[in-house]
Design a protein around this motif. Structure first.
Motif, PDB file in Angstrom:
ATOM      1  N   ASP A   9       0.792  -1.010   0.138  1.00 59.99           N
ATOM      2  CA  ASP A   9      -0.082  -0.045   0.138  1.00 59.99           C
ATOM      3  C   ASP A   9       0.872   1.167   0.066  1.00 59.99           C
ATOM      4  O   ASP A   9       1.887   1.175   0.968  1.00 59.99           O
ATOM      5  N   ASN A  36       4.890   0.089  -3.000  1.00 59.82           N
ATOM      6  CA  ASN A  36       4.481   0.056  -4.383  1.00 59.82           C
ATOM      7  C   ASN A  36       5.076  -1.248  -4.831  1.00 59.82           C
ATOM      8  O   ASN A  36       5.478  -2.286  -4.423  1.00 59.82           O
ATOM      9  N   ASP A  55      -3.214  -2.989  -2.165  1.00 56.28           N
ATOM     10  CA  ASP A  55      -3.983  -1.907  -2.186  1.00 56.28           C
ATOM     11  C   ASP A  55      -4.433  -1.697  -3.642  1.00 56.28           C
ATOM     12  O   ASP A  55      -3.377  -2.115  -4.759  1.00 56.28           O
ATOM     13  N   PHE A  56      -5.628  -1.472  -3.964  1.00 58.05           N
ATOM     14  CA  PHE A  56      -6.159  -1.132  -5.392  1.00 58.05           C
ATOM     15  C   PHE A  56      -5.226   0.239  -6.007  1.00 58.05           C
ATOM     16  O   PHE A  56      -4.568  -0.183  -7.223  1.00 58.05           O
ATOM     17  N   ASN A  57      -5.585   1.151  -5.441  1.00 60.98           N
ATOM     18  CA  ASN A  57      -4.837   2.540  -5.983  1.00 60.98           C
ATOM     19  C   ASN A  57      -3.719   2.738  -5.465  1.00 60.98           C
ATOM     20  O   ASN A  57      -3.274   2.986  -4.568  1.00 60.98           O
ATOM     21  N   ARG A  61       1.246   1.316 -10.255  1.00 54.82           N
ATOM     22  CA  ARG A  61       0.347   0.483 -11.205  1.00 54.82           C
ATOM     23  C   ARG A  61      -0.746  -0.071 -10.047  1.00 54.82           C
ATOM     24  O   ARG A  61      -0.345   0.024  -8.912  1.00 54.82           O
ATOM     25  N   ASP A  62      -1.675  -0.405 -10.788  1.00 55.01           N
ATOM     26  CA  ASP A  62      -2.877  -0.959  -9.772  1.00 55.01           C
ATOM     27  C   ASP A  62      -2.772  -2.115  -9.133  1.00 55.01           C
ATOM     28  O   ASP A  62      -1.927  -2.853  -9.744  1.00 55.01           O
ATOM     29  N   GLY A  63      -3.462  -2.435  -8.137  1.00 56.45           N
ATOM     30  CA  GLY A  63      -3.189  -3.706  -7.388  1.00 56.45           C
ATOM     31  C   GLY A  63      -3.619  -4.988  -8.188  1.00 56.45           C
ATOM     32  O   GLY A  63      -3.138  -5.884  -8.088  1.00 56.45           O
ATOM     33  N   SER A  65      -3.168  -5.446 -11.562  1.00 57.15           N
ATOM     34  CA  SER A  65      -2.126  -5.952 -12.215  1.00 57.15           C
ATOM     35  C   SER A  65      -0.918  -6.503 -11.669  1.00 57.15           C
ATOM     36  O   SER A  65      -0.219  -7.469 -12.090  1.00 57.15           O
ATOM     37  N   SER A  83      -9.550  -2.072  -0.973  1.00 60.01           N
ATOM     38  CA  SER A  83      -9.866  -0.779  -1.830  1.00 60.01           C
ATOM     39  C   SER A  83     -11.282  -0.218  -1.326  1.00 60.01           C
ATOM     40  O   SER A  83     -12.040  -1.104  -1.119  1.00 60.01           O
ATOM     41  N   ASN A  85     -12.960   1.475  -3.430  1.00 59.99           N
ATOM     42  CA  ASN A  85     -13.264   1.405  -4.752  1.00 59.99           C
ATOM     43  C   ASN A  85     -13.871  -0.106  -5.158  1.00 59.99           C
ATOM     44  O   ASN A  85     -13.311  -0.892  -5.926  1.00 59.99           O
ATOM     45  N   ILE A  90     -13.920  -3.895 -10.902  1.00 59.49           N
ATOM     46  CA  ILE A  90     -12.752  -4.592  -9.935  1.00 59.49           C
ATOM     47  C   ILE A  90     -12.978  -5.780  -9.406  1.00 59.49           C
ATOM     48  O   ILE A  90     -12.134  -6.466  -9.450  1.00 59.49           O
TER      49      ILE A  90
END
Length: 127
Positions: A9, A36, A55-57, A61-63, A65, A83, A85, A90
């Motif tokens: 995260d 990251n 973490d997604f955001n 790159r997003d979680g 991927s 997340s 979101n 998702i």
């Protein structure tokens, strides 16, 4: 059995929340932290990890991927995307990757529930 949980995260505060819950509920487990995706992949190359909380955001790159790349290398590792979101796309992609979705804000109950299931899955797999 002691486990190692990777927490990915970009928010130090979010990592601290997870760490606090783990220390309270699974004090014998180890925690590896990454801010990251690159840090996470570096840790995976040098550390044995049993469970991942992603973490997604994140900025690089997003979680999802990252989870996809991790799933290719670790087909049986219990993982969760974390997340606030909770969009259908998702959630559907997380399901495709056999990855749980845990909604933020994290609570002790939701995280403990995921971790109990993850530990059970690992035991059943003989890990």
């Amino acid at each position: 059995m002691a486990r190692t949980v990777l927490v990915v995260d970009d928010s130090k505060l979010a990592r601290m929340v997870v760490k606090r819950i783990l220390e309270k509920t699974r004090s014998d487990w180890q925690i590896a932290e990454a801010a990251n995706a690159q840090e996470a992949l570096g840790l995976l190359a040098e550390t044995s990890v049993d469970i991942a909380l992603i973490d997604f955001n994140m900025p690089d790159r997003d979680g999802l991927s990252l989870a996809e790349e991790m799933r290719a290398a670790n087909p049986d590792m219990p993982m969760a995307i974390i997340s606030a979101n909770a969009q259908d796309a998702i959630l559907a992609r997380a399901r495709e990757l056999d990855t749980a979705f845990v909604e933020k804000p994290l609570t002790e109950d939701t995280l403990t529930s995921f971790l109990s299931g993850a530990a059970l899955k690992l035991r059943r797999a003989g890990k």
